[in-house]
Design a protein around this motif. Sequence first.
Motif, PDB file in Angstrom:
ATOM      1  N   ARG A  24       0.887  -1.003   0.152  1.00 37.14           N
ATOM      2  CA  ARG A  24      -0.122   0.162  -0.096  1.00 37.14           C
ATOM      3  C   ARG A  24       0.873   1.069  -0.024  1.00 37.14           C
ATOM      4  N   GLU A  25       0.515   2.073  -0.724  1.00 33.55           N
ATOM      5  CA  GLU A  25       1.260   3.499  -1.100  1.00 33.55           C
ATOM      6  C   GLU A  25       1.474   4.087   0.619  1.00 33.55           C
ATOM      7  N   PRO A  26       0.618   4.310   1.380  1.00 37.83           N
ATOM      8  CA  PRO A  26       1.028   4.889   2.838  1.00 37.83           C
ATOM      9  C   PRO A  26       2.020   3.885   3.311  1.00 37.83           C
ATOM     10  N   PHE A  27       2.176   2.651   3.177  1.00 39.22           N
ATOM     11  CA  PHE A  27       2.878   1.989   3.858  1.00 39.22           C
ATOM     12  C   PHE A  27       4.720   2.131   3.317  1.00 39.22           C
ATOM     13  N   LEU A  28       4.535   2.217   1.813  1.00 41.91           N
ATOM     14  CA  LEU A  28       5.531   2.445   1.277  1.00 41.91           C
ATOM     15  C   LEU A  28       6.247   3.770   1.766  1.00 41.91           C
ATOM     16  N   LYS A  29       5.453   4.745   1.865  1.00 39.32           N
ATOM     17  CA  LYS A  29       5.835   6.062   2.122  1.00 39.32           C
ATOM     18  C   LYS A  29       6.584   6.420   3.698  1.00 39.32           C
ATOM     19  N   PRO A  78       9.610   3.043   3.841  1.00 39.42           N
ATOM     20  CA  PRO A  78      10.525   2.820   2.389  1.00 39.42           C
ATOM     21  C   PRO A  78      11.547   1.717   2.838  1.00 39.42           C
ATOM     22  N   ASP A  79      12.464   1.736   3.906  1.00 41.96           N
ATOM     23  CA  ASP A  79      13.564   1.029   4.191  1.00 41.96           C
ATOM     24  C   ASP A  79      13.008  -0.583   4.407  1.00 41.96           C
ATOM     25  N   VAL A  80      11.957  -0.889   4.873  1.00 42.54           N
ATOM     26  CA  VAL A  80      11.176  -2.221   5.102  1.00 42.54           C
ATOM     27  C   VAL A  80      10.723  -2.587   3.813  1.00 42.54           C
ATOM     28  N   VAL A  81      10.326  -1.923   2.885  1.00 44.31           N
ATOM     29  CA  VAL A  81       9.983  -2.454   1.506  1.00 44.31           C
ATOM     30  C   VAL A  81      11.271  -2.703   0.678  1.00 44.31           C
ATOM     31  N   ARG A  82      12.147  -2.012   0.783  1.00 44.03           N
ATOM     32  CA  ARG A  82      13.540  -2.019  -0.084  1.00 44.03           C
ATOM     33  C   ARG A  82      14.043  -3.572   0.873  1.00 44.03           C
ATOM     34  N   ARG A  83      13.991  -3.722   1.858  1.00 42.22           N
ATOM     35  CA  ARG A  83      14.489  -4.894   2.760  1.00 42.22           C
ATOM     36  C   ARG A  83      13.754  -6.106   2.279  1.00 42.22           C
ATOM     37  N   VAL A  84      12.451  -6.128   2.307  1.00 40.60           N
ATOM     38  CA  VAL A  84      11.620  -7.240   1.702  1.00 40.60           C
ATOM     39  C   VAL A  84      11.927  -7.585   0.341  1.00 40.60           C
ATOM     40  N   LEU A  85      11.957  -6.443  -0.451  1.00 35.07           N
ATOM     41  CA  LEU A  85      12.589  -6.764  -1.876  1.00 35.07           C
ATOM     42  C   LEU A  85      13.775  -7.491  -2.060  1.00 35.07           C
ATOM     43  N   ALA A  86      14.901  -6.842  -1.326  1.00 33.37           N
ATOM     44  CA  ALA A  86      16.052  -7.468  -1.319  1.00 33.37           C
ATOM     45  C   ALA A  86      15.993  -8.920  -1.007  1.00 33.37           C
TER      46      ALA A  86
END
Length: 135
Positions: free
Chosen positions: A29-34, A37-45
């Motif tokens: 969700r956009e609010p979570f990404l906003k 962002p470091d958590v999202v990058r970590r999950v993607l990595a």
Amino acid sequence: MMAQAEIEDGARLFFRNPAANTWGILNVREPFLKDYPDVVRRVLATYEEARKYSLANYDELRKTFVGVTKLPEAVADKQLKERTDLTYSRIGAPQRESILAAGLALQQAGVIDAKVDVKATLDALIDDQVPLPTN
């Protein structure tokens, strides 16, 4: 479940088109990404590392898959070798095309309102701006 039915029950698929796959794609969700962002990058990595590892270590991938699903190795092999494509790390043209086709089919079936611009919605929802690590 299809692979299991084929292996264990002798089921025959009457239609199989791998190009119609809508892929396994991570969503946020956009609010979570906003906010994170470091958590999202970590999950993607982490997903990217696991994807690469899985491609390089099939036997271990199958062993883990069998251990978690409790499916026989033959079913795991069919699923992993024929139905799971780990070669893509990003949403590209094939993924966009199949998602768009699915959206248009849902629109024709009346699930998505006829007024919705499915392509514009798809373009707005897919955001690959969060960079994956290059290592």
